[in-house]
Every structure is written in C-alpha cells, then in structure tokens.
Design an enzyme around this catalytic site. Structure first.
Site, PDB file in Angstrom:
ATOM      1  N   THR A   1     -24.616  -0.035  -1.989  1.00 49.61           N
ATOM      2  CA  THR A   1     -25.047  -1.360  -1.536  1.00 49.61           C
ATOM      3  C   THR A   1     -25.107  -1.461  -0.011  1.00 49.61           C
ATOM      4  O   THR A   1     -25.357  -2.542   0.525  1.00 49.61           O
ATOM      5  CB  THR A   1     -24.085  -2.439  -2.069  1.00 49.61           C
ATOM      6  OG1 THR A   1     -22.743  -2.046  -1.769  1.00 49.61           O
ATOM      7  CG2 THR A   1     -24.236  -2.607  -3.566  1.00 49.61           C
ATOM      8  N   ALA A   2     -24.877  -0.360   0.682  1.00 49.27           N
ATOM      9  CA  ALA A   2     -24.879  -0.368   2.147  1.00 49.27           C
ATOM     10  C   ALA A   2     -26.208   0.203   2.668  1.00 49.27           C
ATOM     11  O   ALA A   2     -27.276  -0.246   2.277  1.00 49.27           O
ATOM     12  CB  ALA A   2     -23.668   0.408   2.666  1.00 49.27           C
ATOM     13  N   TYR A   3     -26.155   1.212   3.513  1.00 55.08           N
ATOM     14  CA  TYR A   3     -27.363   1.793   4.119  1.00 55.08           C
ATOM     15  C   TYR A   3     -28.339   2.281   3.045  1.00 55.08           C
ATOM     16  O   TYR A   3     -29.562   2.143   3.175  1.00 55.08           O
ATOM     17  CB  TYR A   3     -26.942   2.935   5.040  1.00 55.08           C
ATOM     18  CG  TYR A   3     -27.981   3.426   6.021  1.00 55.08           C
ATOM     19  CD1 TYR A   3     -29.263   2.885   6.082  1.00 55.08           C
ATOM     20  CD2 TYR A   3     -27.666   4.442   6.921  1.00 55.08           C
ATOM     21  CE1 TYR A   3     -30.192   3.345   6.992  1.00 55.08           C
ATOM     22  CE2 TYR A   3     -28.593   4.908   7.841  1.00 55.08           C
ATOM     23  CZ  TYR A   3     -29.855   4.360   7.864  1.00 55.08           C
ATOM     24  OH  TYR A   3     -30.781   4.822   8.766  1.00 55.08           O
ATOM     25  N   ASN A   4     -27.797   2.849   1.972  1.00 51.13           N
ATOM     26  CA  ASN A   4     -28.625   3.330   0.867  1.00 51.13           C
ATOM     27  C   ASN A   4     -29.563   2.249   0.346  1.00 51.13           C
ATOM     28  O   ASN A   4     -30.757   2.482   0.132  1.00 51.13           O
ATOM     29  CB  ASN A   4     -27.721   3.833  -0.260  1.00 51.13           C
ATOM     30  CG  ASN A   4     -28.459   4.058  -1.557  1.00 51.13           C
ATOM     31  OD1 ASN A   4     -29.179   5.031  -1.728  1.00 51.13           O
ATOM     32  ND2 ASN A   4     -28.283   3.135  -2.508  1.00 51.13           N
ATOM     33  N   LEU A   5     -29.039   1.047   0.139  1.00 49.42           N
ATOM     34  CA  LEU A   5     -29.849  -0.058  -0.382  1.00 49.42           C
ATOM     35  C   LEU A   5     -30.916  -0.474   0.629  1.00 49.42           C
ATOM     36  O   LEU A   5     -32.069  -0.719   0.263  1.00 49.42           O
ATOM     37  CB  LEU A   5     -28.947  -1.242  -0.731  1.00 49.42           C
ATOM     38  CG  LEU A   5     -29.628  -2.458  -1.356  1.00 49.42           C
ATOM     39  CD1 LEU A   5     -30.276  -2.098  -2.689  1.00 49.42           C
ATOM     40  CD2 LEU A   5     -28.623  -3.595  -1.548  1.00 49.42           C
TER      41      LEU A   5
ATOM     42  N   ASP B   1     -15.154  -4.815   6.249  1.00 49.20           N
ATOM     43  CA  ASP B   1     -15.396  -3.583   5.492  1.00 49.20           C
ATOM     44  C   ASP B   1     -14.982  -2.342   6.274  1.00 49.20           C
ATOM     45  O   ASP B   1     -14.513  -1.363   5.695  1.00 49.20           O
ATOM     46  CB  ASP B   1     -16.876  -3.490   5.104  1.00 49.20           C
ATOM     47  CG  ASP B   1     -17.245  -4.456   3.987  1.00 49.20           C
ATOM     48  OD1 ASP B   1     -16.331  -4.891   3.253  1.00 49.20           O
ATOM     49  OD2 ASP B   1     -18.432  -4.779   3.842  1.00 49.20           O
TER      50      ASP B   1
ATOM     51  N   LYS C   1     -38.442  11.182  16.334  1.00 53.48           N
ATOM     52  CA  LYS C   1     -39.051  12.454  15.964  1.00 53.48           C
ATOM     53  C   LYS C   1     -38.580  12.819  14.566  1.00 53.48           C
ATOM     54  O   LYS C   1     -37.420  12.609  14.215  1.00 53.48           O
ATOM     55  CB  LYS C   1     -38.639  13.530  16.972  1.00 53.48           C
ATOM     56  CG  LYS C   1     -39.374  14.842  16.838  1.00 53.48           C
ATOM     57  CD  LYS C   1     -38.922  15.802  17.940  1.00 53.48           C
ATOM     58  CE  LYS C   1     -39.604  17.159  17.794  1.00 53.48           C
ATOM     59  NZ  LYS C   1     -39.116  18.112  18.816  1.00 53.48           N
TER      60      LYS C   1
ATOM     61  N   ASP D   1     -36.828  10.772   8.566  1.00 56.36           N
ATOM     62  CA  ASP D   1     -35.981  10.364   9.692  1.00 56.36           C
ATOM     63  C   ASP D   1     -34.518  10.718   9.458  1.00 56.36           C
ATOM     64  O   ASP D   1     -33.684  10.530  10.348  1.00 56.36           O
ATOM     65  CB  ASP D   1     -36.098   8.854   9.926  1.00 56.36           C
ATOM     66  CG  ASP D   1     -37.430   8.465  10.544  1.00 56.36           C
ATOM     67  OD1 ASP D   1     -38.144   9.365  11.024  1.00 56.36           O
ATOM     68  OD2 ASP D   1     -37.755   7.265  10.546  1.00 56.36           O
TER      69      ASP D   1
ATOM     70  N   LYS E   1     -39.278  16.161   5.104  1.00 57.72           N
ATOM     71  CA  LYS E   1     -39.627  15.706   6.444  1.00 57.72           C
ATOM     72  C   LYS E   1     -39.375  14.203   6.447  1.00 57.72           C
ATOM     73  O   LYS E   1     -40.059  13.453   5.747  1.00 57.72           O
ATOM     74  CB  LYS E   1     -41.098  15.991   6.765  1.00 57.72           C
ATOM     75  CG  LYS E   1     -41.457  17.461   6.837  1.00 57.72           C
ATOM     76  CD  LYS E   1     -42.943  17.618   7.147  1.00 57.72           C
ATOM     77  CE  LYS E   1     -43.347  19.083   7.208  1.00 57.72           C
ATOM     78  NZ  LYS E   1     -44.799  19.235   7.496  1.00 57.72           N
TER      79      LYS E   1
END
EC number: 2.7.1.23
Length: 284
Positions: free
Chosen positions: A175-179, A61, A145, A164, A162
């Site tokens: 379908t990547a980090y979002n999922l 990918d 933090k 991370d 507020k």
C-alpha cells in the site's frame, strides 16, 4: 503483561507531555506493571536484552518501520500508536490509547505476523545486509536517465528491464510506493513478494507477484552508473559497481500486537483508498 517497553518519537513530544500521560494511563490500569522508556538512539540492543512482553512505538509509519527492522530478530511484539501524519501501519490513534491499554490488560488482543525482506550485496570487501518491512527500491537517484537491469527468480532468468527502477515489496508495503507505481494491494497476512517496475518500457512490464519463498537477484547494471537502493524509504545506499543484489524473505517475521476489534479494511478504506481528511493528521 508485566513488562512494557515504550519509545516515543521525540520530535512529537519535545516537552515530555505524551510520556507522562502514557505512564499515568498504564499505571492506572495496572499498578504493578514495569514501564521502561527507551531513548531514540541505540536503544534496540537494550530492548532485546530486557525482553519486555511487548513494545509500544509512538510515532508515524517511519517510527514503526524502524522498530520492526531492529526488533524483528528478538521476537518482541510491537504495538504502534499513531502520533504522526497518516499512520497507516499503526494499531490505534493516540486518542484511543487509554481504551486500548484497558483492552490489552483484559486480553482483548491478538498477534499478527508480517513478512519482511532481506536485501544483501557485496561492495568492495564487505557484505551489506538490510532488513525491510515495506520495500526495497532500486533507482537512479536524481538522474533522469533510464536504468537497465536483469531479474532472476530462484536462479531462473525472468526478464531484462528498462525502467526508472524497481520496487520489491512485502504485502505490508504493497500500500506504499508499490501502490503509487501501479502495483496491487496485497492482504498483509499473505506470504508473498511483489516486483513492480517504475515507469517501464515494453509491451508488458507490470507487477509480478511471487511466492514468499522466492529468491530474487538483480544483475546486469552498468558498473559505471550511479545507482542506489532505499530500504523502507531511508537514506539511499550507493550500489554503483555492485554485480548482484539479492533479495529474499527474512527468516524472522515482524510480530504486531493488534486489538481484537482492529479492522484492516476500515483502515485501508479510510487512510489509503478514500484518504479522508480526518486521517490526514497534521497539514504539510
């Protein structure tokens, strides 16, 4: 199809075996076709100048994302072949390459356009611009933090967060980090942008899905905080002291070449939802 551009991730083909096979398969299918192989470094300008009918990217990918970012303004279709690990974005697996080339020369393919993002900000005296097929992520690096920031959509205040960090994703990147962060899967052809905060505080601070025409502004970040963005998982970019980060849909779309029998839901089910072992490729 008379001119084909090819790039093979050199880490996956150190002795050139794949390259020889690829050229052999294409020439056996159509003798008069011109096949141009491009090296890993700084080949994108040359691809845009030579304008092949389509470009074949062999890798995982990451290889496809890199090609998409660099070739999007040229309008050259990308046909992606997985020789990497998961290869969710790939059109086919390497074992199916010979059959795929046969189908392409028979006209059994279609083009699929994917929304991309443009991320820009001013740091010092220079404007920085990045393109993304998957996502743009704002985060605190390795600091445990919380990050405070504001989100405006089309010059209207949406919310102060507020968390991370936050993931601004295309449908392709859904379908990547979002999922993984709890965001929704979005069908890749849709013209949408999703905002998913990472581990947010608050009674409701989940994903919001916006029209693809939306302009997103991130502001209110403490100028003394060490804050970074990553684009499609690449090297982090330091945005410490940046007042505004603007993210919107890129005017160009990534053009992918897919075979007519490509089944998005089958790939989604096997490689993302069920994550079956045969789709895992090499072990870590």
């Amino acid at each position: 199809m008379k001119n084909i551009g090819v790039n093979i991730n050199s880490c996956k083909d150190p002795d050139g075996t794949i390259r020889k096979y690829v050229e052999k398969v294409i020439k056996e299918e159509k003798k008069d076709v011109q096949v141009k192989f491009y090296d890993e470094l700084n080949y994108f300008d040359e691809v845009c100048k030579t304008k092949p009918d389509f470009f074949i990217a062999f890798g995982g990918d990451g290889t496809i994302l890199n090609a998409a970012r660099n070739l999007v303004s040229c309008g050259i279709p990308i046909f992606s072949v997985n020789i990497g690990h998961l290869g969710f974005l790939s059109s086919i697996e390497f074992k199916d390459f010979k059959d795929a080339i046969h189908k392409i020369f028979k006209g059994e393919y279609f083009f699929q356009e994917r929304t991309m993002l443009k991320c820009s900000f001013i740091k010092g005296n220079s404007k920085k611009v990045f393109y993304s097929l998957n996502e743009v992520v704002l985060y605190k690096g390795n600091m445990a933090k919380i990050l405070k920031y504001n989100i405006d959509v089309d010059d209207k205040f949406y919310m102060g967060f507020k968390s991370d960090g936050i993931i601004i994703s295309t449908p392709t990147g859904s379908t990547a980090y979002n999922l993984s962060a709890g965001g929704p899967i979005i069908y890749p052809n849709l013209d949408l942008i999703s905002l998913t905060p990472i581990c947010p505080q608050g009674p409701y601070a989940g994903t919001i899905v916006l029209d693809g025409k939306s302009n997103i502004t991130i502001s209110g970040i403490d100028a003394n905080e060490n804050v970074f963005i990553t684009v499609d998982g690449r090297q982090p970019v330091d945005v410490k002291g940046v007042s505004f980060i603007e993210i919107s849909k890129l005017n160009y779309k990534c053009k992918l070449l897919k075979l007519k029998d490509y089944n998005y839901f089958e790939v989604l089910r096997k490689k993302i939802i069920l994550r079956t072992e045969e789709c895992e490729g090499d072990k870590y």
